[in-house]
Every structure is written in structure tokens, then in C-alpha cells.
Scaffold this active site. Structure first.
Site, PDB file in Angstrom:
ATOM      1  N   ASP A  13      87.711  97.436  -7.019  1.00 50.11           N
ATOM      2  CA  ASP A  13      87.032  96.288  -7.626  1.00 50.11           C
ATOM      3  C   ASP A  13      85.774  96.674  -8.393  1.00 50.11           C
ATOM      4  O   ASP A  13      84.818  95.894  -8.499  1.00 50.11           O
ATOM      5  CB  ASP A  13      86.664  95.241  -6.552  1.00 50.11           C
ATOM      6  CG  ASP A  13      87.884  94.727  -5.826  1.00 50.11           C
ATOM      7  OD1 ASP A  13      88.955  94.674  -6.460  1.00 50.11           O
ATOM      8  OD2 ASP A  13      87.772  94.383  -4.639  1.00 50.11           O
ATOM      9  N   LYS A  16      87.474  98.007 -13.256  1.00 46.73           N
ATOM     10  CA  LYS A  16      88.382  98.857 -14.053  1.00 46.73           C
ATOM     11  C   LYS A  16      89.093  98.047 -15.139  1.00 46.73           C
ATOM     12  O   LYS A  16      89.219  98.484 -16.275  1.00 46.73           O
ATOM     13  CB  LYS A  16      89.451  99.495 -13.137  1.00 46.73           C
ATOM     14  CG  LYS A  16      88.870 100.401 -12.073  1.00 46.73           C
ATOM     15  CD  LYS A  16      89.934 100.872 -11.101  1.00 46.73           C
ATOM     16  CE  LYS A  16      90.483  99.797 -10.200  1.00 46.73           C
ATOM     17  NZ  LYS A  16      89.554  99.237  -9.225  1.00 46.73           N
ATOM     18  N   LYS A  18      88.216  95.411 -16.770  1.00 48.36           N
ATOM     19  CA  LYS A  18      87.365  95.117 -17.930  1.00 48.36           C
ATOM     20  C   LYS A  18      87.233  96.351 -18.831  1.00 48.36           C
ATOM     21  O   LYS A  18      87.298  96.243 -20.059  1.00 48.36           O
ATOM     22  CB  LYS A  18      85.973  94.651 -17.453  1.00 48.36           C
ATOM     23  CG  LYS A  18      85.006  94.499 -18.613  1.00 48.36           C
ATOM     24  CD  LYS A  18      83.691  93.867 -18.256  1.00 48.36           C
ATOM     25  CE  LYS A  18      82.755  93.964 -19.464  1.00 48.36           C
ATOM     26  NZ  LYS A  18      81.491  93.285 -19.296  1.00 48.36           N
ATOM     27  N   GLY A  40      93.757  93.725  -8.098  1.00 49.06           N
ATOM     28  CA  GLY A  40      93.467  92.517  -8.862  1.00 49.06           C
ATOM     29  C   GLY A  40      92.474  92.916  -9.934  1.00 49.06           C
ATOM     30  O   GLY A  40      91.330  93.222  -9.620  1.00 49.06           O
ATOM     31  N   THR A 240      94.307 103.011   1.197  1.00 46.25           N
ATOM     32  CA  THR A 240      95.599 102.488   0.777  1.00 46.25           C
ATOM     33  C   THR A 240      96.615 103.623   0.887  1.00 46.25           C
ATOM     34  O   THR A 240      96.283 104.704   1.394  1.00 46.25           O
ATOM     35  CB  THR A 240      95.515 101.873  -0.634  1.00 46.25           C
ATOM     36  OG1 THR A 240      96.743 101.176  -0.898  1.00 46.25           O
ATOM     37  CG2 THR A 240      95.271 102.919  -1.727  1.00 46.25           C
ATOM     38  N   GLY A 303      90.944  86.803  -2.161  1.00 45.66           N
ATOM     39  CA  GLY A 303      89.856  85.828  -2.045  1.00 45.66           C
ATOM     40  C   GLY A 303      88.897  86.148  -0.901  1.00 45.66           C
ATOM     41  O   GLY A 303      87.949  85.405  -0.657  1.00 45.66           O
ATOM     42  N   GLY A 333      75.089  95.905 -13.337  1.00 47.57           N
ATOM     43  CA  GLY A 333      73.643  96.089 -13.181  1.00 47.57           C
ATOM     44  C   GLY A 333      72.937  94.745 -13.213  1.00 47.57           C
ATOM     45  O   GLY A 333      71.920  94.544 -12.550  1.00 47.57           O
ATOM     46  N   ASP A 334      73.491  93.788 -13.962  1.00 46.77           N
ATOM     47  CA  ASP A 334      72.895  92.440 -14.077  1.00 46.77           C
ATOM     48  C   ASP A 334      72.755  91.763 -12.716  1.00 46.77           C
ATOM     49  O   ASP A 334      71.837  90.983 -12.488  1.00 46.77           O
ATOM     50  CB  ASP A 334      73.749  91.565 -15.018  1.00 46.77           C
ATOM     51  CG  ASP A 334      75.214  91.500 -14.573  1.00 46.77           C
ATOM     52  OD1 ASP A 334      75.846  92.570 -14.492  1.00 46.77           O
ATOM     53  OD2 ASP A 334      75.717  90.394 -14.302  1.00 46.77           O
ATOM     54  N   SER A 413      77.906  98.024 -18.295  1.00 41.21           N
ATOM     55  CA  SER A 413      78.382  96.642 -18.364  1.00 41.21           C
ATOM     56  C   SER A 413      77.347  95.748 -17.696  1.00 41.21           C
ATOM     57  O   SER A 413      76.886  96.035 -16.592  1.00 41.21           O
ATOM     58  CB  SER A 413      79.732  96.547 -17.666  1.00 41.21           C
ATOM     59  OG  SER A 413      80.116  95.210 -17.519  1.00 41.21           O
ATOM     60  N   VAL A 414      76.979  94.661 -18.376  1.00 42.60           N
ATOM     61  CA  VAL A 414      75.889  93.812 -17.871  1.00 42.60           C
ATOM     62  C   VAL A 414      76.283  92.338 -17.737  1.00 42.60           C
ATOM     63  O   VAL A 414      75.459  91.451 -17.817  1.00 42.60           O
ATOM     64  CB  VAL A 414      74.626  93.951 -18.765  1.00 42.60           C
ATOM     65  CG1 VAL A 414      74.000  95.314 -18.594  1.00 42.60           C
ATOM     66  CG2 VAL A 414      74.960  93.671 -20.222  1.00 42.60           C
TER      67      VAL A 414
END
Ligand code: GDP
Ligand code: IMO
Ligand code: MG
Length: 441
Positions: A13, A16, A18, A40, A240, A303, A333-334, A413-414
Site C-alpha cells: 500500500d 504503487k 499511482k 488493491g 504473503t 477496508g 509526505g503531505d 508524491s504530495v
């Protein structure tokens, strides 16, 4: 043409999906190499949020070919659902999505076995996604599995019923109560097999990828899960059942290691883990809750709430090493804006000895994280569209990580949207400072 890989460096998660989506326009073919619907991968562009489980994350780019490789395990029921959800986008899937004949099928009884196995483990359960991943890979290595290519042969149903019988016996012997009813899920399974046969082309994917490479096409191999969930190198047994690391791209697609060029390693500015297993930098209390809330840390597949922790530099370096990562992508980072003091793990105490490499076990009875601190930042990073305007504390955080791990962070990525990303080419870390860093080591 060489093959590049994108994979996760933590416990999955990382974002990847994006990054694959963001880089797909540089490639002709996107190929998933392992895992199954336990994955997912979220893509967000404008008002659209889409989660892919088995289908490669390049599917929204109309020029890309997408391949589900032999290393993947496919649940036809979930695959059908994924395909149906894509129908409204008019993506010409039938011309652009191929599946390897050597891909193994997840049967309804694999899912039942997964559930029975977890139930029988009680408190020691893995925290599996219950998608049948472990039992399917067990049948693969046990040489009992059913593959997509078998569906082209008349006798495949006999193989199915024989294997089902074997599974039913196993489940009975496990003596656990199951809520899944085989007859109901089997009906849907057969429907989904028909759908698969009629809507996706089955290919000899290793041959297809070999010829594509020879003809100069660019291939991007997409990983699922993360390096710390790797069956060999992860936090066993809380892992896994596939090789999530770079080697898995070779076996999961039939690609020679000599053809691998860039290996993009994706990591979050902090760490998350979903399911059971050791997590030395896990944060309990207010800050952990804040990260979970702001980062919307709930599983894309199940979920479930993801556990949150500080960035673990020892684990990151280990993952970089095993995968031969050449470029890093740092995500989210955001989410850390507004935390005054940010912590990172720089070493462990393993059996009372200080170590700066990944020890045999991360279990809390053996291993403790040594944390260091850095000042945090306040600004909303998702509102800053020029890299040079990012807060100095954030840029220092990036520089510190680059120096510690010796690999440039080429992508920052922010925010969740595809547009909220800074990609620097060739790399952020200038070649001179990188060379100096290597000399110092
Ligand atoms: P994957 O399995 O590695 O593809 O990652 P997931 O899709 O399961 O989880 C990543 C989550 O983070 C998704 O909800 C993304 O929309 C979201 N995301 C990705 N990058 C960023 C980012 O830079 N900032 C924030 N706030 N969210 C992000
Ligand atoms: P993506 O590709 C995060 C975790 C499960 C469990 C363990 C074993 O979205 O990053 P399994 O179902 O494989 O038997 O579960 O692995 N897990 C993931 N965690 N992201 C994933 O995929 C995961 N796939 C499996 O939570 O702890
Ligand atoms: Mg995910």
C-alpha cells in the site's frame, strides 16, 4: 529494449498503483508479475477513484497493453467484477488486456482453505486478506494447480473436481466452522470462467514479452504487496506467499535478469502495515491516529484499518539492497504536515546488540527500534506546485533519507490525485553529491 520494475519497499500500500499510472505513458506494456486480488492499487484522477486488484495499473492509458503475468494468481470472480467495473470507461479492454496461460486460478475452495487456516491459527493468524492466495500458491508449488491455459482443454473440469475433492477433505480435517457455502460460490465461479474465456485473450506471455522487447517495446513490470511481505525476505511467517521483490519480476514474467534496467522503489514517508506481524516503529496514540485519519489508512482491498508507524530506514535500506533499487518514489509526505517532531528508525537493538542491518527477526521480543528525530513541517504540500517551494524541513527530510540509503528520491508524491506529484529527471540528487556520498561510504 530493457524492462523497468515498480515495486513496494514496505508492507504494501505504498502507492504503487499511482506511480505506475503516472509513468505508464513512457511504456508500451505494463505487466503484473505476482500476487493476486490481495492487492488493491488505487488510481485517482479528477473525480474518479478506481481500485484495481488484478488488472495492471496502466489500463486507463488507451495506448498501453496490459499483461497479467504467469506469477500472478487470478480469482475469476474478482477478475470479472473488475472487468465489469471498467466497462463504462470504454477502454477497449479486449484489445489491450492479456492474461498468461500459465497464471494459476484461485478456486472457491482455495478461499475456504485460507479462511480455515486462519481460523485454526487463532491468535497467531497472519491477518490474510482471505482471498485464497496462500492455498493457491501452495497448490502451484505442490504441482496440483489449475492454470488459465487448462481452460482451453476439455478435461479441465475433471481436474477442477478432483482438486476440489482434495480441498474438501482437507477442510473437514481442519475442524473449523466456515460460513462460506461451496455450492453458492461455485455457481458464480463457473459463470466467471465463461466470462473470462469470452472477454480476455490468453497468451504465452513470456513469448509475447520476449518478442515485444526484441521489437523495441518498453515494458514496465508492476509489483504487488511490498518487500517486507516477500515470502523469503519479509517478516516471515507474517508475509504473503509470493516473491514480491525484483527477482519475482523475472520469474513472474519470464524475463531475463539481464534485461532489467531501472528498479523504482515506492515507499511512504512513514510506514503502514495491515494484518498481523512485527512492526518496530509502530506508533500508538494520538500521532498514529492522526496519520491514519489524514492518510485515510484503510485497506483498499479489505477496508481494514492500517497500523501506522515512523519511517524505518534500516528496513528501507534492506529493501533497496535486495531489489537493486535505482530510483525512489516517496509518497504521502503531505500526510505528515503538522507533526512537530518526526521520528525515524536508524538502527535496532537485536538481542541486546545494536545493529544497522535487518536482523533475523523483527519480533518485539527480540528487536527494538532506535529512533532519531527531525523537525517537521506545517505547510499543505498538496497546494505547492513547484518543488523548490516545498518547505525546507521537508526537503531536509528527503535529503537525509537519500544520504542514508544512497539512492535518489526521483519522485515525490504530495497528494492522492495523479497530478499531485513532482518527478525529476534524471534524478533529484545531483551526480556530484551522489559520487561524494559513495566515496564517503
Ligand atoms: P498500492 O497498493 O501500493 O497501490 O497503494 P494503495 O492504493 O493500496 O494505497 C495508497 C493510498 O494512498 C491510496 O488511497 C492512494 O490514493 C493514496 N495516495 C497515494 N499517493 C498519495 C500521496 O502522495 N498523498 C496522499 N495523501 N495519498 C496518496
Ligand atoms: P498491495 O499490492 C498490504 C498482507 C495481508 C496479510 C499478509 C498476507 O495493495 O500493496 P495474503 O492475503 O497475501 O495471504 O495476506 O499480507 N497483504 C497486503 N498488505 N497491501 C497489499 O497489497 C497486501 N497483500 C497482502 O494484510 O498481512
Ligand atoms: Mg494496496
Amino acid at each position: 529494449m530493457a524492462v523497468d520494475i515498480i515495486l513496494g519497499l514496505q508492507w504494501g500500500d505504498e502507492g504503487k498503483g499511482k506511480i505506475v499510472d503516472a509513468l505508464t505513458n513512457q511504456y508500451d506494456i505494463i505487466a503484473r508479475f505476482q500476487g493476486g486480488p490481495n492487492a488493491g492499487h488505487t488510481l485517482i484522477f479528477g473525480d474518479i477513484k478506481h481500485v484495481l486488484h488484478t488488472i495492471p495499473s496502466g489500463i486507463f492509458h488507451k495506448k498501453s497493453i496490459n499483461v497479467v503475468g504467469n506469477g500472478v494468481v487470478v480469482d475469476p470472480v474478482i477478475f470479472m467484477d473488475e472487468l465489469k467495473k471498467l466497462e463504462k470507461f470504454d477502454l477497449k479492454i479486449e484489445e489491450r488486456l492479456f492474461i498468461s496461460k500459465k497464471t494459476h486460478l484461485i478456486l472457491p475452495t482455495h478461499r475456504m482453505l485460507d479462511l480455515a487456516s486462519e481460523k485454526s491459527k487463532g491468535k497467531l493468524k497472519i491477518g490474510s486478506t482471505l482471498k485464497g492466495i496462500g492455498p493457491t500458491y501452495m497448490d502451484k508449488t505442490g504441482r496440483n494447480g489449475i492454470r488459465v491455459g487448462d481452460l482451453e482443454h476439455k478435461d479441465w473440469k475433471k481436474k477442477y473436481f478432483d482438486l476440489k475433492q482434495k480441498h474438501v477433505k482437507l477442510i473437514k480435517n481442519m475442524n473449523v466452522e466456515l460460513s462460506l457455502k461451496i455450492d453458492e460460490i461455485e455457481k458464480l465461479f463457473f459463470e466467471s470462467i465463461e466470462y473470462l474465456i469470452s472477454s480476455v485473450v490468453f497468451i504465452d506471455s513470456e513469448e509475447f514479452l520476449y518478442k515485444s522487447q526484441k521489437n523495441g517495446l518498453k515494458i514496465l513490470a508492476e509489483g504487488a504487496q511490498g518487500s517486507l511481505l516477500d515470502i523469503d525476505f519479509g517478516t516471515y511467517p507474517y508475509v504473503t506467499s509470493s516473491n514480491t521483490t525484483a527477482a519475482g519480476a523475472c520469474t513472474g514474467l519470464g524475463i531475463s535478469p539481464k534485461k532489467i534496467n531501472e528498479v523504482y522503489g515506492v515507499f511512504k514517508a512513514y510506514t503502514t502495515r495491515v494484518g498481523s506481524g512485527p512492526f518496530p516503529t509502530e506508533i500508538f496514540g494520538e500521532i498514529g491516529e492522526k496519520i491514519s485519519l489524514v492518510g485515510k489508512e484503510f485497506g483498499s482491498t479489505t477496508g481494514r484499518a492500517r497500523r501506522c508507524g515512523w519511517l524505518d530506514l534500516v528496513a528501507l535500506k534492506y529493501a533497496i539492497q535486495i531489489n537493486g533499487v535505482t530510483k525512489l518514489a516517496m509518497m504521502k509526505g503531505d500526510v505528515m504536515s503538522g507533526i512537530n517532531e518526526i521520528k525515524l528508525c536508524s538502527s535496532y537493538n537485536y538481542l541486546d546488540n545494536k545493529v544497522d542491518f535487518m536482523p533475523y527477526s523483527l519480533d518485539k521480543n527480540h528487536t527494538e527500534a532506535n529512533l532519531i528525530s527531525m523537525p517537521g513541517w506545517d505547510a499543505d504540500l498538496s497546494k505547492i506546485n513547484k518543488e523548490e517551494n516545498l518547505p525546507p524541513e521537508f526537503l531536509d527530510y528527503i535529503k537525509f533519507i537519500e544520504d542514508k540509503v544512497g539512492v535518489p528520491i526521483a519522485i515525490i508524491s504530495v497528494g492522492p490525485d495523479l497530478s499531485l506529484i513532482h518527478i525529476s529527471e534524471p534524478t533529484r540528487l545531483g551526480m556530484i553529491s551522489y559520487a561524494v556520498f559513495c566515496l564517503k561510504k
